[in-house]
Design an enzyme around this catalytic site. Structure first.
Site, PDB file in Angstrom:
ATOM      1  CB  SER A  76      -0.962   0.007   1.193  1.00 44.25           C
ATOM      2  OG  SER A  76      -2.050  -0.854   0.938  1.00 44.25           O
ATOM      3  CB  SER A  77       4.396   2.126   0.254  1.00 47.14           C
ATOM      4  OG  SER A  77       4.562   1.984   1.652  1.00 47.14           O
TER       5      SER A  77
END
Length: 412
Positions: A76-77
């Protein structure tokens, strides 16, 4: 079981400018004391790279060293990197944050979504965290199939009244929105390559092309979902129980198709090849820091306008029902595709103008305009924190508190 590997100090490489030594010291301690297998960390300050570190093994089982040009999937970065594509579209006047999504994408209006604004969608408030139509990996390679499933989705709550982490779906909604407003109708991955990676001179992919040598990509060392039960002291209890209940919105937000619900499956070439703008960005860690570094210092290379930057740094507007996250089961705060600082996650300087996104297993990247910093860290051994993984937190604390003299990054 979590893989444990002894990493020789000689396998830790890179450099830190004078004054930034505490960051390098913390990075080395991650291998000696915190079970790091392979990782990289980079910092840009006022447009200049001041920290560039890498080390350990890109494959802990095969003992293959992490190289200077090793690529890693950051889960999710990726959201924050993808969010820059939406920011560029806003700066070009293609998107109004307060316009209905259906103004750009008429089919989106189905099932009571006509009034959902771009701002509400990007703040995880639209009730679209889980997609009910079953999807396969083959389906995900066809953006028209994905778009039809997205448009047909009914909100799980009244948009704007609550928020819940759109773990995978946010990137698909962003991607289709961008396809609708881009005069060339490019996918988000293609737009990112053309308009962000190219101008910045970075190597980062949303959908890894077949031309990339797979031997350069770090092998992810994950865990079985059931192992979360052993870590409810670090993972929120409600999140763990929800993630393990296939009928809950928590589980469904992460696992349609089911292959996306396990970290190790992101080692699969067919999953890497997909465009998952919320989940499978893969590249050099310094690329993330470089991109955020530009955004933190005015966005000149990206072409961001003062209005766009002001919107990104503005405090998040909470949903009417408060900050309890329906998916993560803890309070959170989001704005325009990013997470914003809040009491349980203090990142950046005290003015809380920072914006970024953490990723599963421990990665994190963000921009802090108050200090002109673009920060990024990623690893291949997954940890058990939603955020503030001890390895990442040690680096961020060394940078902001020790080196820059800003507030402590640890929550009270």
């Amino acid at each position: 079981m979590v893989l444990k590997v002894d990493v020789p100090p000689a396998l830790v490489s890179g450099a830190a400018d004078e004054g930034y030594g505490p960051v390098a010291d913390a990075f080395r301690r991650n291998f000696a004391e915190r079970g790091e297998i392979g990782a990289a960390c980079a910092v840009y300050r006022d447009g200049r790279k001041v920290v560039d570190l890498w080390g350990g093994y890109r494959d802990g089982r095969a003992r293959e060293p992490w190289r200077e040009d090793t690529l890693v999937t950051v889960f999710s970065s990726t959201k924050g990197v993808s969010g820059l594509a939406i920011a560029v579209a806003h700066a070009r006047g293609w998107i109004d944050h307060d316009a209905p999504v259906a103004q750009y994408w008429p089919e989106f209006a189905a099932h009571g979504k006509a009034a959902v604004t771009v701002r509400s969608l990007l703040a995880h408030q639209a009730g679209l965290a889980a997609i009910d139509r079953p999807l396969t990996v083959t389906d995900l390679a066809d953006l028209d199939v994905v778009a039809a499933a997205l448009a047909d989705q009914r909100p799980a709550w009244e948009p704007g009244t609550r928020h819940g982490y759109h773990a995978i779906s946010l990137g698909w909604y962003e991607g289709e929105l961008l396809r609708r407003v881009d005069p060339q109708r490019r996918s988000l991955g293609r737009f990112f390559a053309d308009e962000i990676a190219g101008p910045l001179g970075i190597e980062f992919y949303i959908g890894v092309p077949d031309t990339v040598d797979p031997a350069r990509i770090a092998r992810l060392h994950g865990y079985r979902p059931g192992e979360l039960l052993l870590h409810m002291g670090t993972m929120p209890r409600g999140f763990v129980l929800g993630f393990l209940n296939p009928r809950s919105v928590t589980a469904r937000a992460f696992a349609n198709p089911k292959v996306l619900g396990r970290i190790d499956n992101y080692n699969r070439p067919d999953v890497r090849r997909l465009e998952l703008p919320a989940a499978n960005g893969t590249g050099e860690v310094r690329a993330i820091a470089r991109a955020y570094g530009d955004a933190a210092t005015g966005g000149a290379v990206l072409g961001l306008t003062p209005a766009t930057l002001e919107a990104l740094t503005r405090p998040a507007a909470p949903p009417s029902g408060g900050l309890d996250d329906v998916v993560l089961r803890v309070p959170t705060q989001f704005s325009l595709g990013y997470i914003k600082p809040f009491p349980a996650l203090r990142f950046g300087a005290a003015g809380d103008r920072a914006f970024g996104t953490p990723g599963a297993g421990g990665s994190f990247g963000f921009a802090d305009p108050e200090t002109g910093v673009g920060f990024a860290y990623a690893m291949n051994r997954a940890g058990f924190h939603l955020w503030d993984d001890p390895r990442e937190l040690a680096l961020r604390e060394a940078l902001f508190h020790t080196v820059l003299g800003e507030r402590a990054q640890r929550p009270d």
